[in-house]
Design a protein around this motif. Structure first.
Motif, PDB file in Angstrom:
ATOM      1  N   VAL A 129       1.787  -8.550  11.510  1.00 61.41           N
ATOM      2  CA  VAL A 129       2.625  -7.278  12.132  1.00 61.41           C
ATOM      3  C   VAL A 129       1.649  -6.266  12.408  1.00 61.41           C
ATOM      4  O   VAL A 129       0.671  -5.679  12.139  1.00 61.41           O
ATOM      5  N   LYS A 185       5.852   1.803  11.972  1.00 67.23           N
ATOM      6  CA  LYS A 185       6.638   2.164  10.736  1.00 67.23           C
ATOM      7  C   LYS A 185       5.948   2.772   9.755  1.00 67.23           C
ATOM      8  O   LYS A 185       4.573   2.309   9.757  1.00 67.23           O
ATOM      9  N   GLY A 198      12.744  -6.453  12.040  1.00 68.40           N
ATOM     10  CA  GLY A 198      11.283  -7.179  11.752  1.00 68.40           C
ATOM     11  C   GLY A 198      11.287  -7.857  10.557  1.00 68.40           C
ATOM     12  O   GLY A 198      10.829  -8.993  10.317  1.00 68.40           O
ATOM     13  N   SER A 226       2.805  -2.539  13.793  1.00 64.40           N
ATOM     14  CA  SER A 226       4.131  -1.421  13.581  1.00 64.40           C
ATOM     15  C   SER A 226       3.808  -0.004  13.452  1.00 64.40           C
ATOM     16  O   SER A 226       2.823   0.163  12.981  1.00 64.40           O
ATOM     17  N   SER A 255      -1.039  -0.487  11.058  1.00 65.40           N
ATOM     18  CA  SER A 255      -0.280   0.697  11.682  1.00 65.40           C
ATOM     19  C   SER A 255      -0.460   0.555  13.143  1.00 65.40           C
ATOM     20  O   SER A 255      -1.956   0.270  13.460  1.00 65.40           O
ATOM     21  N   LYS A 256       0.111   1.172  13.995  1.00 67.29           N
ATOM     22  CA  LYS A 256      -0.178   1.486  15.590  1.00 67.29           C
ATOM     23  C   LYS A 256      -0.680   2.623  15.365  1.00 67.29           C
ATOM     24  O   LYS A 256      -0.366   3.576  14.956  1.00 67.29           O
ATOM     25  N   ASP A 313       6.182  -6.787  15.999  1.00 70.08           N
ATOM     26  CA  ASP A 313       6.667  -5.459  15.530  1.00 70.08           C
ATOM     27  C   ASP A 313       7.918  -5.730  14.417  1.00 70.08           C
ATOM     28  O   ASP A 313       8.246  -6.720  14.059  1.00 70.08           O
ATOM     29  N   LEU A 314       7.866  -4.468  13.493  1.00 70.79           N
ATOM     30  CA  LEU A 314       9.088  -4.595  12.720  1.00 70.79           C
ATOM     31  C   LEU A 314      10.082  -3.938  13.383  1.00 70.79           C
ATOM     32  O   LEU A 314      11.392  -3.996  12.747  1.00 70.79           O
ATOM     33  N   HIS A 315      10.078  -3.121  14.357  1.00 70.98           N
ATOM     34  CA  HIS A 315      11.193  -2.625  15.031  1.00 70.98           C
ATOM     35  C   HIS A 315      11.301  -3.341  16.398  1.00 70.98           C
ATOM     36  O   HIS A 315      10.620  -3.337  17.309  1.00 70.98           O
TER      37      HIS A 315
END
Length: 102
Positions: free
Chosen positions: A62, A66, A44, A64, A84-85, A36-38
Motif C-alpha cells: 500500500v 491517508k 482500498g 497512500s 505514506s506518500k 492506494d487506499l483511495h
C-alpha cells in the motif's frame, strides 16, 4: 512508481480502480499488487479484503496519502507493507523485491 518498479526488472500493469485490478490479476496472475487506499468505486481497504479472501498468496503493498491509522488498518487486513506518500523510490523497490516470490 511504475518506472521505479520496471527499472528493477518487474513487469507492471496499471489499473484505474479495484475492479480493473481484479481483472488484470485474473488475466496475468499478478504476484504483487501495489495499491492506494483511495480509489474510485471500491475503497482500498475493501479491495485488500476482497483480494486476500480470493487470493491469499498475493502480496499487497500500500502506498497512500491517508493517515497512519488507515495504513495500520491496511497492514491488519493483510498488506505486506504500507507506505505514506510520498514514498522513497528505493524503499518501494526493496519492498517489491521482498514481496516477489523466488
Amino acid at each position: 512508481m511504475k518506472t521505479v518498479i520496471e527499472e528493477f526488472g518487474h513487469e507492471v500493469y496499471l489499473a484505474s480502480d479495484g475492479e480493473e485490478a481484479f481483472k488484470i490479476h485474473l488475466r496475468q496472475g499478478v504476484q504483487v499488487v501495489v495499491t492506494d487506499l483511495h480509489m474510485p468505486g471500491v475503497d482500498g481497504l475493501e479491495f485488500i479484503d476482497a483480494l486476500q479472501a480470493l487470493y491469499p498468496e498475493v502480496r499487497i503493498i500500500v502506498v497512500s496519502g491517508k493517515d497512519q491509522d488507515a495504513l495500520d488498518n491496511a497492514r491488519l487486513k493483510g498488506a505486506f507493507v504500507a507506505f505514506s506518500k510520498p514514498v522513497d523510490p528505493d524503499e518501494l523497490a526493496q519492498a517489491v523485491a521482498r514481496a516477489t516470490p523466488l
